[in-house]
Design a protein around this motif. Structure first.
Motif, PDB file in Angstrom:
ATOM      1  N   ARG A  49       0.839  -1.193   0.000  1.00  0.00           N
ATOM      2  CA  ARG A  49       0.000   0.000   0.000  1.00  0.00           C
ATOM      3  C   ARG A  49       0.881   1.252   0.000  1.00  0.00           C
ATOM      4  O   ARG A  49       1.815   1.385   0.774  1.00  0.00           O
ATOM      5  CB  ARG A  49      -0.881  -0.015   1.250  1.00  0.00           C
ATOM      6  CG  ARG A  49      -1.703   1.238   1.470  1.00  0.00           C
ATOM      7  CD  ARG A  49      -2.398   1.159   2.817  1.00  0.00           C
ATOM      8  NE  ARG A  49      -3.154   2.363   3.109  1.00  0.00           N
ATOM      9  CZ  ARG A  49      -2.640   3.438   3.696  1.00  0.00           C
ATOM     10  NH1 ARG A  49      -1.365   3.458   4.029  1.00  0.00           N
ATOM     11  NH2 ARG A  49      -3.397   4.491   3.952  1.00  0.00           N
ATOM     12  N   GLY A  50       0.538   2.184  -0.886  1.00  0.00           N
ATOM     13  CA  GLY A  50       1.232   3.462  -0.907  1.00  0.00           C
ATOM     14  C   GLY A  50       2.511   3.483  -1.723  1.00  0.00           C
ATOM     15  O   GLY A  50       3.132   4.544  -1.842  1.00  0.00           O
ATOM     16  N   GLN A  51       2.939   2.351  -2.282  1.00  0.00           N
ATOM     17  CA  GLN A  51       4.151   2.348  -3.097  1.00  0.00           C
ATOM     18  C   GLN A  51       3.846   2.902  -4.492  1.00  0.00           C
ATOM     19  O   GLN A  51       2.684   2.996  -4.895  1.00  0.00           O
ATOM     20  CB  GLN A  51       4.749   0.941  -3.148  1.00  0.00           C
ATOM     21  CG  GLN A  51       5.313   0.536  -1.791  1.00  0.00           C
ATOM     22  CD  GLN A  51       6.109  -0.752  -1.843  1.00  0.00           C
ATOM     23  OE1 GLN A  51       5.902  -1.611  -2.688  1.00  0.00           O
ATOM     24  NE2 GLN A  51       7.028  -0.904  -0.891  1.00  0.00           N
ATOM     25  N   PRO A  52       4.875   3.283  -5.235  1.00  0.00           N
ATOM     26  CA  PRO A  52       4.633   4.021  -6.487  1.00  0.00           C
ATOM     27  C   PRO A  52       3.791   3.282  -7.520  1.00  0.00           C
ATOM     28  O   PRO A  52       3.028   3.919  -8.254  1.00  0.00           O
ATOM     29  CB  PRO A  52       6.049   4.277  -7.017  1.00  0.00           C
ATOM     30  CG  PRO A  52       6.926   4.246  -5.810  1.00  0.00           C
ATOM     31  CD  PRO A  52       6.306   3.223  -4.913  1.00  0.00           C
ATOM     32  N   LEU A  53       3.918   1.959  -7.616  1.00  0.00           N
ATOM     33  CA  LEU A  53       3.178   1.198  -8.616  1.00  0.00           C
ATOM     34  C   LEU A  53       2.406   0.078  -7.939  1.00  0.00           C
ATOM     35  O   LEU A  53       2.828  -0.449  -6.898  1.00  0.00           O
ATOM     36  CB  LEU A  53       4.137   0.618  -9.666  1.00  0.00           C
ATOM     37  CG  LEU A  53       4.929   1.648 -10.486  1.00  0.00           C
ATOM     38  CD1 LEU A  53       5.978   0.948 -11.347  1.00  0.00           C
ATOM     39  CD2 LEU A  53       3.997   2.494 -11.340  1.00  0.00           C
ATOM     40  N   ASP A  54       1.276  -0.312  -8.531  1.00  0.00           N
ATOM     41  CA  ASP A  54       0.441  -1.368  -7.961  1.00  0.00           C
ATOM     42  C   ASP A  54       0.721  -2.724  -8.600  1.00  0.00           C
ATOM     43  O   ASP A  54      -0.073  -3.650  -8.471  1.00  0.00           O
ATOM     44  CB  ASP A  54      -1.039  -1.010  -8.093  1.00  0.00           C
ATOM     45  CG  ASP A  54      -1.457  -0.811  -9.546  1.00  0.00           C
ATOM     46  OD1 ASP A  54      -0.617  -1.017 -10.448  1.00  0.00           O
ATOM     47  OD2 ASP A  54      -2.631  -0.449  -9.772  1.00  0.00           O
ATOM     48  N   ALA A 114       3.052   8.759   7.453  1.00  0.00           N
ATOM     49  CA  ALA A 114       3.888   7.640   7.889  1.00  0.00           C
ATOM     50  C   ALA A 114       2.983   6.529   8.391  1.00  0.00           C
ATOM     51  O   ALA A 114       2.070   6.775   9.184  1.00  0.00           O
ATOM     52  CB  ALA A 114       4.845   8.085   8.992  1.00  0.00           C
ATOM     53  N   ARG A 115       3.204   5.309   7.931  1.00  0.00           N
ATOM     54  CA  ARG A 115       2.340   4.186   8.317  1.00  0.00           C
ATOM     55  C   ARG A 115       3.161   2.914   8.400  1.00  0.00           C
ATOM     56  O   ARG A 115       3.999   2.635   7.534  1.00  0.00           O
ATOM     57  CB  ARG A 115       1.203   4.023   7.303  1.00  0.00           C
ATOM     58  CG  ARG A 115       0.258   2.851   7.618  1.00  0.00           C
ATOM     59  CD  ARG A 115      -0.826   2.730   6.565  1.00  0.00           C
ATOM     60  NE  ARG A 115      -1.632   1.540   6.752  1.00  0.00           N
ATOM     61  CZ  ARG A 115      -2.917   1.542   7.057  1.00  0.00           C
ATOM     62  NH1 ARG A 115      -3.549   2.680   7.235  1.00  0.00           N
ATOM     63  NH2 ARG A 115      -3.587   0.419   7.185  1.00  0.00           N
ATOM     64  N   LEU A 116       2.919   2.154   9.450  1.00  0.00           N
ATOM     65  CA  LEU A 116       3.563   0.858   9.634  1.00  0.00           C
ATOM     66  C   LEU A 116       2.495  -0.168   9.968  1.00  0.00           C
ATOM     67  O   LEU A 116       1.788  -0.026  10.965  1.00  0.00           O
ATOM     68  CB  LEU A 116       4.608   0.923  10.756  1.00  0.00           C
ATOM     69  CG  LEU A 116       5.277  -0.401  11.142  1.00  0.00           C
ATOM     70  CD1 LEU A 116       6.092  -0.953   9.973  1.00  0.00           C
ATOM     71  CD2 LEU A 116       6.170  -0.213  12.359  1.00  0.00           C
ATOM     72  N   ASP A 117       2.339  -1.180   9.117  1.00  0.00           N
ATOM     73  CA  ASP A 117       1.413  -2.278   9.358  1.00  0.00           C
ATOM     74  C   ASP A 117       2.201  -3.522   9.746  1.00  0.00           C
ATOM     75  O   ASP A 117       3.155  -3.888   9.050  1.00  0.00           O
ATOM     76  CB  ASP A 117       0.601  -2.581   8.084  1.00  0.00           C
ATOM     77  CG  ASP A 117      -0.303  -1.433   7.687  1.00  0.00           C
ATOM     78  OD1 ASP A 117      -1.342  -1.252   8.330  1.00  0.00           O
ATOM     79  OD2 ASP A 117       0.046  -0.719   6.723  1.00  0.00           O
ATOM     80  N   TYR A 118       1.813  -4.153  10.833  1.00  0.00           N
ATOM     81  CA  TYR A 118       2.502  -5.379  11.224  1.00  0.00           C
ATOM     82  C   TYR A 118       1.590  -6.247  12.079  1.00  0.00           C
ATOM     83  O   TYR A 118       0.556  -5.789  12.578  1.00  0.00           O
ATOM     84  CB  TYR A 118       3.798  -5.067  11.977  1.00  0.00           C
ATOM     85  CG  TYR A 118       3.622  -4.351  13.298  1.00  0.00           C
ATOM     86  CD1 TYR A 118       3.699  -5.041  14.500  1.00  0.00           C
ATOM     87  CD2 TYR A 118       3.389  -2.981  13.343  1.00  0.00           C
ATOM     88  CE1 TYR A 118       3.555  -4.389  15.708  1.00  0.00           C
ATOM     89  CE2 TYR A 118       3.241  -2.316  14.541  1.00  0.00           C
ATOM     90  CZ  TYR A 118       3.328  -3.020  15.722  1.00  0.00           C
ATOM     91  OH  TYR A 118       3.182  -2.374  16.925  1.00  0.00           O
ATOM     92  N   ALA A 119       1.959  -7.490  12.217  1.00  0.00           N
ATOM     93  CA  ALA A 119       1.218  -8.425  13.064  1.00  0.00           C
ATOM     94  C   ALA A 119       2.003  -8.627  14.352  1.00  0.00           C
ATOM     95  O   ALA A 119       3.202  -8.915  14.310  1.00  0.00           O
ATOM     96  CB  ALA A 119       1.018  -9.754  12.344  1.00  0.00           C
ATOM     97  N   TYR A 120       1.334  -8.457  15.472  1.00  0.00           N
ATOM     98  CA  TYR A 120       1.989  -8.589  16.773  1.00  0.00           C
ATOM     99  C   TYR A 120       1.539  -9.875  17.449  1.00  0.00           C
ATOM    100  O   TYR A 120       0.345 -10.162  17.527  1.00  0.00           O
ATOM    101  CB  TYR A 120       1.639  -7.400  17.667  1.00  0.00           C
ATOM    102  CG  TYR A 120       2.167  -7.544  19.071  1.00  0.00           C
ATOM    103  CD1 TYR A 120       3.528  -7.475  19.330  1.00  0.00           C
ATOM    104  CD2 TYR A 120       1.309  -7.789  20.134  1.00  0.00           C
ATOM    105  CE1 TYR A 120       4.021  -7.623  20.608  1.00  0.00           C
ATOM    106  CE2 TYR A 120       1.787  -7.936  21.423  1.00  0.00           C
ATOM    107  CZ  TYR A 120       3.147  -7.851  21.656  1.00  0.00           C
ATOM    108  OH  TYR A 120       3.631  -8.009  22.930  1.00  0.00           O
ATOM    109  N   SER A 121       2.497 -10.628  17.931  1.00  0.00           N
ATOM    110  CA  SER A 121       2.208 -11.848  18.679  1.00  0.00           C
ATOM    111  C   SER A 121       2.968 -11.796  19.997  1.00  0.00           C
ATOM    112  O   SER A 121       4.205 -11.825  19.997  1.00  0.00           O
ATOM    113  CB  SER A 121       2.626 -13.086  17.880  1.00  0.00           C
ATOM    114  OG  SER A 121       2.277 -14.264  18.579  1.00  0.00           O
ATOM    115  N   PRO A 122       2.266 -11.662  21.127  1.00  0.00           N
ATOM    116  CA  PRO A 122       2.958 -11.569  22.413  1.00  0.00           C
ATOM    117  C   PRO A 122       3.573 -12.895  22.810  1.00  0.00           C
ATOM    118  O   PRO A 122       3.128 -13.961  22.399  1.00  0.00           O
ATOM    119  CB  PRO A 122       1.842 -11.163  23.380  1.00  0.00           C
ATOM    120  CG  PRO A 122       0.602 -11.721  22.768  1.00  0.00           C
ATOM    121  CD  PRO A 122       0.806 -11.612  21.279  1.00  0.00           C
TER     122      PRO A 122
END
Length: 316
Positions: free
Chosen positions: A83-88, A169-177
């Motif tokens: 998401r948000g990069q120059p090309l899809d 600014a955006r950071l998507d991630y999966a968190y596992s405690p």
């Protein structure tokens, strides 16, 4: 054994910054389909331009136009654009040394596949149809087999110059405690707060970390703390959080560090149920849970006398 917990998390905020004269000219130039660099004292041309020579730290302001054509110096293939990069579609990240420049500019190259990309290949700028004065005014680079373009010699002076930008600014991630935090989260579901005690220094960490950061030993002994605690220090929030549904709270409000009874360090939480200007160090508070919540919504005064400073001074 408890099921492994996992949740998607997003950290996102708008980053607003003003521009100095060099960056202002560079971004305004992109809006006008002009690529500008800056010339250093020893004659090097830096693209993207900077305001201080990275070698000598000398201030530099001599703007010079370079060509929109150039040469790939190195590259990497991006199989899965995000998401948000120059090309899809899949593309190459490339460093391009534009004709007339001595440094390379990072951007995307639109190519049919990695076999079509090579170091040394010639490329040119593909301009975005709509431009606003941002690096995205260069939509991408594209392969080019023509003659080097000739810059027009633009001096960097523009009407209606871009003076500031807002970058998301955006950071998507999966968190596992891990084991320790999983136990902490599961206890919150039962409206209990648990920490873990270090077997060496005996400090109770809340939330637990699985190991004592001071002693470096594993912590496994679970200890239930609170639910009441003491405000050790606090701040008054006067600016409302933007675009954050779970922080839709009227300002001003108080956010505090709270030392729960039995804990060896303070955690943070919002204070409510009392005027913001009456919150104080030593105030005794208790958690308030809302229906279906997995964690306290806020803390409110218990009505007890304030705690003596000596009982929480080591937890400031």
């Amino acid at each position: 054994m408890s099921a492994i917990l996992k949740a998607p998390l997003t950290v996102e905020f708008p980053f607003t910054r003003s521009l100095g004269p060099v960056q202002s000219a560079f971004l305004t130039g992109l809006r006008e389909r002009v690529v500008l660099g800056v010339r250093t004292g020893d004659g090097r041309v830096l693209v993207p331009p900077v305001e201080y020579d990275p070698v000598t730290a000398e201030e530099i302001r001599d703007l010079v136009e370079v060509a929109p054509t150039g040469t790939v110096t190195t590259w990497a293939w991006n199989h899965e654009p995000r998401r948000g990069q120059p090309l899809d579609r899949p593309f190459a990240w490339v460093l391009v040394r534009l004709d007339g420049a001595d440094t390379a500019l990072l951007h995307a190259l639109d190519a049919p596949g990695p076999d079509a990309v090579r170091t040394g290949m010639r490329v040119r700028v593909r301009w975005a149809e709509e431009r606003s004065g941002a690096i995205t005014d260069i939509a991408c680079f594209e392969p080019y087999d023509g003659e080097p373009a000739e810059p027009a010699g633009h001096g960097g002076a523009f009407d209606d110059a871009v003076t500031g930008i807002v970058a998301a600014a955006r950071l998507d991630y999966a968190y596992s405690p891990g084991r320790a935090q999983t136990g902490y989260i599961e206890a919150l579901g039962d409206r209990r707060i648990v920490g873990e005690r270090c077997p060496s220094c005996r400090k109770v960490y809340v939330p637990p970390r699985g190991a004592c950061p001071t002693c470096g030993v594993a912590t496994e002994e679970r200890v239930e703390v609170g639910p009441a605690g003491t405000v050790t220090t606090f701040c008054i929030v006067n600016i409302k959080a933007a675009h954050t549904a779970n922080l839709d709270i009227e300002v001003p409000y108080v956010y505090a560090h709270i030392a729960l009874d039995g804990a060896g360090l303070a955690l943070h939480g919002r204070i409510a149920g009392i005027p913001y200007d009456r919150v104080r160090m030593g105030l005794r508070v208790e958690p308030v849970w809302t229906e279906g919540a997995r964690y306290p919504d806020h803390y409110r005064p218990t009505g007890e006398p304030d705690a003596d400073y000596d009982t929480y001074k080591e937890l400031l």
